[in-house]
Motif scaffolding. Structure first.
Motif, short mmCIF file in Angstrom:
data_model
loop_
_atom_site.label_atom_id
_atom_site.label_comp_id
_atom_site.label_asym_id
_atom_site.label_seq_id
_atom_site.Cartn_x
_atom_site.Cartn_y
_atom_site.Cartn_z
N ILE A 1 1.08 -1.24 -0.17
CA ILE A 1 -0.12 -0.22 -0.16
C ILE A 1 0.85 1.52 0.48
O ILE A 1 1.59 1.13 0.29
CB ILE A 1 -0.97 0.00 1.12
CG1 ILE A 1 -0.13 -0.32 2.62
CG2 ILE A 1 -2.29 -0.60 1.37
CD1 ILE A 1 -1.06 0.31 4.07
N PRO B 1 -1.15 -3.02 8.04
CA PRO B 1 -2.21 -2.13 7.45
C PRO B 1 -3.64 -1.10 8.16
O PRO B 1 -3.87 -0.19 8.71
CB PRO B 1 -2.99 -3.06 6.12
CG PRO B 1 -2.11 -4.15 5.96
CD PRO B 1 -1.95 -4.33 7.55
N TYR C 1 -6.27 0.78 7.58
CA TYR C 1 -6.47 0.82 6.35
C TYR C 1 -7.17 -0.43 6.96
O TYR C 1 -6.75 -1.27 6.77
CB TYR C 1 -5.30 0.52 5.19
CG TYR C 1 -4.95 1.84 4.65
CD1 TYR C 1 -5.21 1.69 3.09
CD2 TYR C 1 -3.67 2.53 4.98
CE1 TYR C 1 -5.11 2.89 2.81
CE2 TYR C 1 -2.81 3.57 4.60
CZ TYR C 1 -3.63 3.58 2.90
OH TYR C 1 -3.02 4.84 2.41
N THR D 1 -9.58 -4.46 3.43
CA THR D 1 -9.54 -5.74 1.98
C THR D 1 -10.28 -5.95 1.06
O THR D 1 -10.86 -7.29 1.99
CB THR D 1 -8.10 -7.17 2.68
OG1 THR D 1 -7.20 -6.02 3.55
CG2 THR D 1 -7.57 -7.47 1.44
N GLU E 1 -4.70 1.94 -4.83
CA GLU E 1 -5.13 1.29 -4.06
C GLU E 1 -4.91 -0.32 -3.94
O GLU E 1 -5.20 -1.23 -3.23
CB GLU E 1 -6.25 1.87 -3.19
CG GLU E 1 -6.76 2.74 -3.22
CD GLU E 1 -6.83 4.61 -3.45
OE1 GLU E 1 -6.13 4.21 -4.83
OE2 GLU E 1 -6.71 5.18 -3.23
N VAL F 1 -2.89 -3.44 -4.98
CA VAL F 1 -1.78 -4.43 -4.35
C VAL F 1 -1.49 -4.81 -5.26
O VAL F 1 -0.36 -5.96 -5.26
CB VAL F 1 -1.83 -3.88 -3.50
CG1 VAL F 1 -2.15 -3.14 -2.57
CG2 VAL F 1 -2.85 -5.50 -2.86
N VAL G 1 -6.63 -2.40 -1.17
CA VAL G 1 -6.68 -1.68 0.06
C VAL G 1 -7.00 -0.57 0.44
O VAL G 1 -7.17 0.59 -0.17
CB VAL G 1 -5.21 -2.25 0.71
CG1 VAL G 1 -4.98 -2.22 2.49
CG2 VAL G 1 -5.28 -3.81 1.09
#
Lengths: 158, 158
Positions: free
Chosen positions: A155, B66, B71, B74, B99, B101, B117
């Motif tokens: 990220i 994350p 974040y 997912t 965003e 990944v 993410v």
DNA sequence: GTTGAAAAGTGCTGCGA
DNA sequence: TCGCAGCACTTTTCAAC
């Protein structure tokens, strides 16, 4: 009552910048990061220690090219469970299959979504038929094979 | 004709063992690996250099949590393209969306399979409606949200 | 190809501001 | 809280096996 050392547990802009640099290359020396962000090496050290204690940093890992090590197939698996309640037991058994590198409990058609890495098509067939199908609670699976991995990154912070 | 230094470009058992240790923890000192595998530190260094030159090692990256950085979501995306030939152009545009990944060209119903993410549901909606839907060639998408990541690891060598 | 030790560079710890 | 300087450790190099 024991006195806990007062500590700033917020993540500021400097922390984000340090993480951004190290997420791209974990071997970047602290002194170089310090020079780039115009602070001292000691400051980087203190911030890293804080981030580790906070659990933001989970570790550092070496990235290898699976294909160069003879792992040619990456596939995604949608797994149907007989009952959603069997998830925990299924995960326990699926964890024992080393070819599974990622596993999620997802919304949508499937209960479980997994990513697996195999040597070749024979290896994939073996894992699917022998290892995965024998896990209790698994009804059936749908397989998608990755023909090309075009993006693989972390990220982007902020 | 320039003489290229003779070098063994095969990966032997020692290489695999070194990689296995470093894939779990990339910060393990060479001296410690050497002690564990009963060779000298110099040998570890030579092998690592060989593996880097061969492209087996792509780099080392810091693993972060994350969720601790805000974040929370997912999600996986199955993307339908109007025509398969639009893949390269779509990838070029999708690479600009931070965003995303991970992105694969896959067999099965979808042409493209992506992992993204996001901060929260609003952020996800924005990325889906504003960024991804405006990429040329994309017909429609199917979204699966990960409610729990139960396995996240690297391949187990040998 | 491997070894062992010396040289260079990096990370860590206190003291001072 | 940050910066500087000294110490400990790791990586890198190299001659010899």
């Amino acid at each position: 009552m024991p006195h806990r050392k007062a500590q700033n547990l917020e993540i500021d802009n400097l922390d984000i910048q340090i993480l951004s640099i190290l997420m791209k290359n974990a071997t970047t020396p602290y002194t170089e990061i310090a020079k780039e962000l115009i602070v001292s090496g000691g400051t980087i050290h203190v911030r890293m220690k804080k981030l580790e204690e906070m659990g933001v940093i989970k570790g550092a890992s070496l990235e290898v090219d699976p294909q160069k090590l003879g792992y040619d197939i990456t596939a995604f698996l949608g797994i149907y469970l007989e009952k959603g309640s069997q998830y925990q037991e299924a995960v326990t058994q699926l964890k024992k299959i080393p070819e599974i590198v990622e596993l999620h409990y997802t919304t949508g058609s499937w209960s479980i979504f997994a990513k697996i890495v195999c040597h070749d098509t024979n290896h994939l067939r073996e894992v699917l038929n022998e290892n995965i199908q024998s896990v209790s609670g698994i009804q059936r699976t749908e397989t998608f094979i990755s023909l090309e991995e075009s993006i693989k990154r972390q990220i982007t912070l902020e």
